[in-house]
Design a protein around this motif. Sequence first.
Motif, mmCIF file in Angstrom:
data_model
loop_
_atom_site.group_PDB
_atom_site.id
_atom_site.type_symbol
_atom_site.label_atom_id
_atom_site.label_comp_id
_atom_site.label_asym_id
_atom_site.label_seq_id
_atom_site.Cartn_x
_atom_site.Cartn_y
_atom_site.Cartn_z
ATOM 1 N N GLN A 7 -77.772 22.136 -37.596
ATOM 2 C CA GLN A 7 -77.842 21.353 -38.826
ATOM 3 C C GLN A 7 -76.430 21.145 -39.345
ATOM 4 N N ARG A 8 -76.150 19.937 -39.790
ATOM 5 C CA ARG A 8 -74.817 19.612 -40.312
ATOM 6 C C ARG A 8 -74.747 19.851 -41.803
ATOM 7 N N GLU A 21 -71.435 22.783 -38.527
ATOM 8 C CA GLU A 21 -72.844 22.808 -38.134
ATOM 9 C C GLU A 21 -73.295 24.262 -38.042
#
Length: 67
Positions: A7-8, A21
Amino acid sequence: MSERDWQRSSFCGGGGNNCVEVAVLATGEGIALRESESPDTVLVTGRDALCALLIGVKAGQALRPRT
């Protein structure tokens, strides 16, 4: 870890290649961090250590030189 696990950061903006991330390890006992610019370099840490780091950064402690 597959790409779908990462996930960024919400601060990434524009989907560029200069983003932090994170991914939770399959065991749930650790967190992996990487820069999207260097996806092969991964830092793995525990939840407590990451939490302590983030609290320190928010408090400005990460910017102070050690004496």
